[in-house]
Scaffold this active site. Structure first.
Site, mmCIF file in Angstrom:
data_model
loop_
_atom_site.group_PDB
_atom_site.id
_atom_site.type_symbol
_atom_site.label_atom_id
_atom_site.label_comp_id
_atom_site.label_asym_id
_atom_site.label_seq_id
_atom_site.Cartn_x
_atom_site.Cartn_y
_atom_site.Cartn_z
ATOM 1 N N SER A 147 50.656 42.230 39.237
ATOM 2 C CA SER A 147 51.086 41.645 40.512
ATOM 3 C C SER A 147 52.090 40.534 40.260
ATOM 4 O O SER A 147 52.003 39.812 39.253
ATOM 5 C CB SER A 147 49.881 41.087 41.267
ATOM 6 O OG SER A 147 50.302 40.341 42.399
ATOM 7 N N TYR A 160 42.067 36.894 42.987
ATOM 8 C CA TYR A 160 42.837 38.118 42.738
ATOM 9 C C TYR A 160 43.955 37.840 41.741
ATOM 10 O O TYR A 160 44.168 38.614 40.800
ATOM 11 C CB TYR A 160 43.411 38.636 44.058
ATOM 12 C CG TYR A 160 44.282 39.863 43.914
ATOM 13 C CD1 TYR A 160 43.714 41.135 43.791
ATOM 14 C CD2 TYR A 160 45.680 39.758 43.900
ATOM 15 C CE1 TYR A 160 44.522 42.259 43.652
ATOM 16 C CE2 TYR A 160 46.483 40.882 43.767
ATOM 17 C CZ TYR A 160 45.896 42.124 43.642
ATOM 18 O OH TYR A 160 46.694 43.237 43.504
#
Length: 254
Positions: A147, A160
């Site tokens: 990410s 996350y």
């Protein structure tokens, strides 16, 4: 003949979103794709139907990640299906895409959220690779979906982001470990992409515009934007690239 003709790939979390896009692209390039999913059987079959319509080959693999026995459940299904097709248990490409999200700032984090995200996004991924090294051929490819939140501060999803940071570190260490086998290990770092995971962030025109504005191209990414980068890393053209995280965020945060 595509660049991946004769190859066998396992894509985790391939029933929707980025995972579906990756599975379709690898199949378009000629790979036989194991389409892993956790719970949404209907969505997985949509992925399989799309691959079939595009002339590709794929089969489903159901296994909930983050629970006891998850890894062996997954690989036993993969091996059984390959045996039914007259093939051995070998894999050429492993794409670790499956992940769960959970928006929470530091003061909102709970032990339950922390444990759930790390169980699926980090712990399962590590042991999935560990078990998969028995199947992965020398000269194979491991591609981890990371990410842009590991590069750009995103306190809205702190846990996350932490799981993806761990994934990047794992990618680096694993690349050195597996170099002698000719296996490349890389990560791809998407930004905001049009997926179910981000659907809640696009509930209004203003919210959608805000997400688009992160990219220098002023749009939200598409699964195909990520899938084609993954397909490159799965191909022989990427043979001299390992231990890297390729940013595929459309220049987000530049």
């Amino acid at each position: 003949m595509g660049s991946l003709a004769g190859k066998t790939a396992l894509v985790t979390g391939a029933s929707r979103g980025i995972g579906r896009g990756i599975a379709r692209e690898l199949a378009r390039q000629g790979a036989l794709v194991a389409v892993h999913y956790g719970e949404n059987e209907q969505a997985a079959h949509v992925t399989l139907e799309l691959i079939g319509q595009e002339g590709g080959q794929a089969f489903p693999v159901r296994a909930e990640l983050g629970v006891p026995g998850d890894i062996e459940t997954l690989y036993s299904q993969v091996e059984n299906e390959l045996a039914q097709q007259g093939q051995g248990p070998e894999l050429d490409i492993l794409v670790n895409n499956a992940a769960v999200s959970g928006s929470a700032r530091i003061h909102e984090v709970t032990p339950e959220l922390f444990d759930r995200l790390f169980a699926v996004n980090t712990r399962s991924l590590l042991f999935l690779v560990q078990r998969g090294l028995k199947n992965l051929r020398n000269g194979g490819r491991i591609i981890n979906v990371s990410s842009a939140a590991t590069r750009i501060a995103y306190p809205e999803s702190v846990v996350y982001s932490m799981t993806k940071g761990a994934l990047n570190t794992f990618t680096l260490a694993l690349a050195k470990e597996l170099g002698p086998r000719g296996i490349t290990v890389n990560a791809v770092g998407p930004g905001f992409v049009e997926t179910d995971m981000n659907a809640g962030k696009r509930t209004t025109e203003d919210a959608a515009a805000e997400l688009a504005a992160w990219s220098v191209f002023n749009r939200v990414g598409r699964p195909s934007d990520i899938a084609e980068v993954v397909a490159f890393l799965a191909s022989d053209a990427s043979r001299w690239i390992t231990g890297q995280c390729l940013d595929a965020s459309g220049g987000s945060g530049l």
